[in-house]
Design an enzyme around this catalytic site. Structure first.
Site, PDB file in Angstrom:
ATOM      1  N   LYS A  35       0.834  -1.211   0.000  1.00 50.57           N
ATOM      2  CA  LYS A  35       0.000   0.000   0.000  1.00 50.57           C
ATOM      3  C   LYS A  35       0.868   1.261   0.000  1.00 50.57           C
ATOM      4  O   LYS A  35       0.634   2.203  -0.755  1.00 50.57           O
ATOM      5  CB  LYS A  35      -0.912  -0.029   1.236  1.00 50.57           C
ATOM      6  CG  LYS A  35      -1.943   1.059   1.252  1.00 50.57           C
ATOM      7  CD  LYS A  35      -2.867   0.971   2.464  1.00 50.57           C
ATOM      8  CE  LYS A  35      -4.022   0.022   2.251  1.00 50.57           C
ATOM      9  NZ  LYS A  35      -5.033   0.068   3.307  1.00 50.57           N
ATOM     10  N   ASN A 212     -23.432   6.151  15.185  1.00 52.48           N
ATOM     11  CA  ASN A 212     -23.588   5.173  14.106  1.00 52.48           C
ATOM     12  C   ASN A 212     -24.767   4.240  14.373  1.00 52.48           C
ATOM     13  O   ASN A 212     -25.508   3.878  13.449  1.00 52.48           O
ATOM     14  CB  ASN A 212     -22.306   4.366  13.925  1.00 52.48           C
ATOM     15  CG  ASN A 212     -21.383   5.023  12.923  1.00 52.48           C
ATOM     16  OD1 ASN A 212     -21.648   6.140  12.475  1.00 52.48           O
ATOM     17  ND2 ASN A 212     -20.304   4.360  12.567  1.00 52.48           N
ATOM     18  N   GLY A 261     -24.910  -1.671   4.826  1.00 49.19           N
ATOM     19  CA  GLY A 261     -23.695  -2.491   4.771  1.00 49.19           C
ATOM     20  C   GLY A 261     -22.521  -1.585   5.074  1.00 49.19           C
ATOM     21  O   GLY A 261     -22.680  -0.594   5.786  1.00 49.19           O
ATOM     22  N   CYS A 264     -18.646   0.215   8.497  1.00 53.11           N
ATOM     23  CA  CYS A 264     -18.899   0.826   9.812  1.00 53.11           C
ATOM     24  C   CYS A 264     -20.176   0.355  10.493  1.00 53.11           C
ATOM     25  O   CYS A 264     -20.115  -0.202  11.590  1.00 53.11           O
ATOM     26  CB  CYS A 264     -18.905   2.344   9.676  1.00 53.11           C
ATOM     27  SG  CYS A 264     -17.266   2.987   9.320  1.00 53.11           S
ATOM     28  N   LYS A 267     -20.468  -3.405  11.849  1.00 56.40           N
ATOM     29  CA  LYS A 267     -19.527  -3.744  12.935  1.00 56.40           C
ATOM     30  C   LYS A 267     -19.731  -2.842  14.144  1.00 56.40           C
ATOM     31  O   LYS A 267     -19.569  -3.278  15.281  1.00 56.40           O
ATOM     32  CB  LYS A 267     -18.086  -3.724  12.428  1.00 56.40           C
ATOM     33  CG  LYS A 267     -17.403  -2.385  12.493  1.00 56.40           C
ATOM     34  CD  LYS A 267     -15.919  -2.509  12.254  1.00 56.40           C
ATOM     35  CE  LYS A 267     -15.279  -1.142  12.051  1.00 56.40           C
ATOM     36  NZ  LYS A 267     -15.378  -0.231  13.178  1.00 56.40           N
ATOM     37  N   ARG A 331     -16.878  -3.726   1.664  1.00 55.51           N
ATOM     38  CA  ARG A 331     -16.943  -4.415   2.958  1.00 55.51           C
ATOM     39  C   ARG A 331     -18.398  -4.501   3.430  1.00 55.51           C
ATOM     40  O   ARG A 331     -19.100  -3.495   3.459  1.00 55.51           O
ATOM     41  CB  ARG A 331     -16.074  -3.678   3.993  1.00 55.51           C
ATOM     42  CG  ARG A 331     -14.585  -3.827   3.709  1.00 55.51           C
ATOM     43  CD  ARG A 331     -13.733  -3.068   4.688  1.00 55.51           C
ATOM     44  NE  ARG A 331     -13.667  -1.648   4.402  1.00 55.51           N
ATOM     45  CZ  ARG A 331     -12.892  -0.779   5.073  1.00 55.51           C
ATOM     46  NH1 ARG A 331     -12.137  -1.193   6.067  1.00 55.51           N
ATOM     47  NH2 ARG A 331     -12.866   0.490   4.733  1.00 55.51           N
TER      48      ARG A 331
HETATM   49  N1  LIG Z   1     -14.172   3.800   6.573  1.00 55.29           N
HETATM   50  C1  LIG Z   1     -14.993   4.675   7.135  1.00 55.29           C
HETATM   51  O1  LIG Z   1     -15.939   5.200   6.521  1.00 55.29           O
HETATM   52  C2  LIG Z   1     -14.831   5.052   8.577  1.00 55.29           C
HETATM   53  C3  LIG Z   1     -15.473   6.186   9.063  1.00 55.29           C
HETATM   54  C4  LIG Z   1     -15.308   6.527  10.394  1.00 55.29           C
HETATM   55  C5  LIG Z   1     -14.520   5.732  11.221  1.00 55.29           C
HETATM   56  N2  LIG Z   1     -13.929   4.621  10.722  1.00 55.29           N
HETATM   57  C6  LIG Z   1     -13.088   3.831  11.616  1.00 55.29           C
HETATM   58  O2  LIG Z   1     -11.719   4.120  11.356  1.00 55.29           O
HETATM   59  C7  LIG Z   1     -10.919   2.956  11.540  1.00 55.29           C
HETATM   60  C8  LIG Z   1     -10.151   2.662  10.271  1.00 55.29           C
HETATM   61  O3  LIG Z   1     -11.100   2.348   9.273  1.00 55.29           O
HETATM   62  P1  LIG Z   1     -10.678   2.257   7.729  1.00 55.29           P
HETATM   63  O4  LIG Z   1     -11.935   2.089   6.961  1.00 55.29           O
HETATM   64  O5  LIG Z   1      -9.757   3.371   7.390  1.00 55.29           O
HETATM   65  O6  LIG Z   1      -9.846   0.887   7.763  1.00 55.29           O
HETATM   66  P2  LIG Z   1      -8.867   0.319   6.656  1.00 55.29           P
HETATM   67  O7  LIG Z   1      -8.896  -1.136   6.812  1.00 55.29           O
HETATM   68  O8  LIG Z   1      -9.176   0.943   5.339  1.00 55.29           O
HETATM   69  O9  LIG Z   1      -7.434   0.882   7.110  1.00 55.29           O
HETATM   70  C9  LIG Z   1      -6.725   0.438   8.228  1.00 55.29           C
HETATM   71  C10 LIG Z   1      -5.236   0.510   7.887  1.00 55.29           C
HETATM   72  O10 LIG Z   1      -4.483   0.273   9.047  1.00 55.29           O
HETATM   73  C11 LIG Z   1      -3.308  -0.433   8.667  1.00 55.29           C
HETATM   74  N3  LIG Z   1      -2.712  -1.046   9.857  1.00 55.29           N
HETATM   75  C12 LIG Z   1      -3.186  -2.051  10.620  1.00 55.29           C
HETATM   76  N4  LIG Z   1      -2.338  -2.314  11.631  1.00 55.29           N
HETATM   77  C13 LIG Z   1      -1.299  -1.446  11.519  1.00 55.29           C
HETATM   78  C14 LIG Z   1      -0.124  -1.210  12.257  1.00 55.29           C
HETATM   79  N5  LIG Z   1       0.181  -1.931  13.337  1.00 55.29           N
HETATM   80  N6  LIG Z   1       0.727  -0.245  11.846  1.00 55.29           N
HETATM   81  C15 LIG Z   1       0.442   0.489  10.751  1.00 55.29           C
HETATM   82  N7  LIG Z   1      -0.673   0.317  10.010  1.00 55.29           N
HETATM   83  C16 LIG Z   1      -1.535  -0.634  10.382  1.00 55.29           C
HETATM   84  C17 LIG Z   1      -3.822  -1.426   7.639  1.00 55.29           C
HETATM   85  O11 LIG Z   1      -2.798  -1.935   6.834  1.00 55.29           O
HETATM   86  C18 LIG Z   1      -4.816  -0.548   6.868  1.00 55.29           C
HETATM   87  O12 LIG Z   1      -4.189   0.085   5.765  1.00 55.29           O
HETATM   88  C19 LIG Z   1     -11.872   1.863  11.983  1.00 55.29           C
HETATM   89  O13 LIG Z   1     -11.911   1.813  13.367  1.00 55.29           O
HETATM   90  C20 LIG Z   1     -13.212   2.340  11.441  1.00 55.29           C
HETATM   91  O14 LIG Z   1     -14.286   1.844  12.172  1.00 55.29           O
HETATM   92  C21 LIG Z   1     -14.045   4.269   9.422  1.00 55.29           C
END
Ligand SMILES: NC(=O)c1ccc[n+]([C@@H]2O[C@H](COP(=O)([O-])OP(=O)(O)OC[C@H]3O[C@@H](n4cnc5c(N)ncnc54)[C@H](O)[C@@H]3O)[C@@H](O)[C@H]2O)c1
Length: 433
Positions: A35, A212, A261, A264, A267, A331
């Site tokens: 990535k 949420n 779906g 967010c 889960k 997802r």
């Molecule tokens: N996607 C959304 O719309 C959204 C909105 C609000 C909040 N969130 C929350 O934000 C958080 C992240 O969601 P997302 O959709 O961005 O997830 P995502 O899976 O797209 O991204 C998570 C990233 O973290 C990286 N990662 C994991 N462990 C790591 C580590 N030890 N060191 C460095 N990088 C690491 C992964 O490789 C991945 O790229 C979640 O808790 C989610 O619930 C998501």
């Protein structure tokens, strides 16, 4: 201000680009080498409108950089955002292993005051656990603060949301942490006029799960009403319109359909139910929200099965794979459920999405993928509409009908008028009408 963001996924990347946009210097860290390599060549790992342009501009300006080293991230900035995933565990609880690992690693590399900010969606009281972890793993008695800053952006309009939020929620324990985050967000508050709410960490954490879950509840509520509409002959679109004009209710999230779906809502509702259970409260209303949501997709599948009688060997087009328009995120998308069930039943699938084909093909390589929705329905015995992409709303229905073997349309997003569809010769099933 210098900022490190650990976890460069949907939230981390958008947040990093938006922090750069408001003038900060940002280092985005991720432990996924592939990535980070893609990002260094400005190849976006996700589709989100305006993201590529924003990232490119700030990388070129030297305000946004990428790294795989959490050590570099820890040394680079005083403020470190944690934006790693918190996926569902086996019992619906949030898997906190990614957040915990970041806490441990930051603690091991810290040599000076650091502010760790939870941006990931986490269970209430994660701040306390994170604090214990840092204390346990830091080498010396190095000062630090924990803060919570939940993210409310919506995929499909993530950049707009991040730069113009309805509110910014900050949970802190010290004045120092509050003033750092106040300074960091000042440009967004000034531009957008939004309120910056400062509260304790547990309340900030809970605000996110409660928000949420409330939105998911609105969706399940209107879906439950749609079932009553189907049983009584009322029209859910009219009912929702009539309800939504009441300012106390509001029109958003009152769209009946195949159910929610995405990464967010499913889960986060699961996690909130689980947290409540753990502290001794049976959150019964949210359990109903979950059940209605699951039932909604089953019900649409049942309508399809009833129309086809035998599903095996039938050709079915699925229009819309992303869980919502404006993103390639699949997802927990309803499309995954339909693909799995229909393939199990030995149907032949033809699939269309304007941006999510590649991500879907990584899970289901065998079916045929199309870039034109009319080509996708060619020869199909039925079409199932699962994402309300504008391209579907604008479909040339005469061409669709001519292309299909049987003009059966199962519409999980109520995109068309049932009377008009019937007049055009379609067998049309939608939700609550
Ligand atoms: N996607 C959304 O719309 C959204 C909105 C609000 C909040 N969130 C929350 O934000 C958080 C992240 O969601 P997302 O959709 O961005 O997830 P995502 O899976 O797209 O991204 C998570 C990233 O973290 C990286 N990662 C994991 N462990 C790591 C580590 N030890 N060191 C460095 N990088 C690491 C992964 O490789 C991945 O790229 C979640 O808790 C989610 O619930 C998501």
């Amino acid at each position: 201000m210098k900022i490190s963001i650990v976890g460069t996924g949907y939230v981390g990347l958008v947040t990093g680009a938006c922090f750069a946009e408001i003038g900060h210097d940002v280092l985005c860290v991720d432990n996924d080498d592939a990535k980070i390599e893609r990002l260094k060549t400005l190849d976006m790992p996700i589709y989100e409108e305006g993201l590529e342009e924003l990232v490119t501009r700030h990388v070129d300006a030297g305000r946004l950089r990428f790294s795989i080293s959490i050590e570099e991230g820890t040394h680079y900035a005083q403020v470190i955002f944690i934006a790693v995933g918190t996926p569902p565990g086996s019992q619906g609880q949030a898997d906190m292993s990614y957040v915990e690992r970041v806490g441990r690693e930051v603690a091991q590399h810290m040599s000076d005051y650091r502010l760790l900010v939870e941006k990931s969606t986490v269970p209430v009281n994660t701040g306390k656990q994170l604090k214990r972890t840092i204390e346990k793993y830091s080498k010396a008695d190095i000062p630090f603060d924990i803060a919570s800053n939940p993210e409310f952006l919506r995929e499909g309009r993530a950049i707009r949301d991040a730069l113009n939020p309805d509110r910014i929620v900050i949970g802190v324990e010290t004045e120092r942490a509050g003033s750092i985050l106040g300074e960091l967000y000042e440009p967004i508050v000034r531009r957008s006029g939004c309120e910056l709410l400062v509260m304790d960490i547990a309340s900030a954490e809970l605000t996110k799960h409660a928000s949420n879950s409330f939105l998911a509840m609105k969706i399940s509520f209107i879906n439950a009403v749609s079932r009553v509409c189907e049983l009584t002959g009322a029209d859910i679109e009219r009912v929702a319109h009539g309800m939504g004009l009441d300012k106390r209710i509001g029109p958003s999230f009152l769209k009946a359909g195949v159910g929610y779906g995405g990464s967010c809502f499913p889960k986060d509702v699961d996690a909130f139910v689980r947290i409540a259970d753990e502290v001794g409260y049976d959150f019964a209303i949210l359990k109903c929200v979950q059940a209605i949501n699951k039932d909604q997709r089953k019900r649409l599948m049942q309508k399809l099965q009833e129309e086809l009688w035998v599903v095996a060997e039938k050709t079915i087009a699925i229009l819309g794979l992303a869980f919502k328009p404006g993103t390639d995120d699949i997802r927990e998308a309803p499309s995954l459920y339909f693909a799995e069930k229909l393939l199990e039943a030995k149907a032949h699938l033809r699939l269309w999405d304007p941006v999510a084909n590649a991500k879907f093909a990584a899970c289901y390589p065998a079916p045929a993928y199309f870039t034109d929705p009319v080509e996708c329905v060619r020869g199909a015995d039925a079409a199932v509409l699962l994402t309300d992409w504008p391209q579907l709303k604008a479909l040339d229905l005469a061409k669709v009908k001519a292309a299909m073997a049987c003009p059966i349309v199962i519409d999980g997003r109520n995109l068309f008028d049932p009377a008009d569809m019937a007049a055009r010769g379609f067998t049309y099933h939608c939700v609550g009408r």
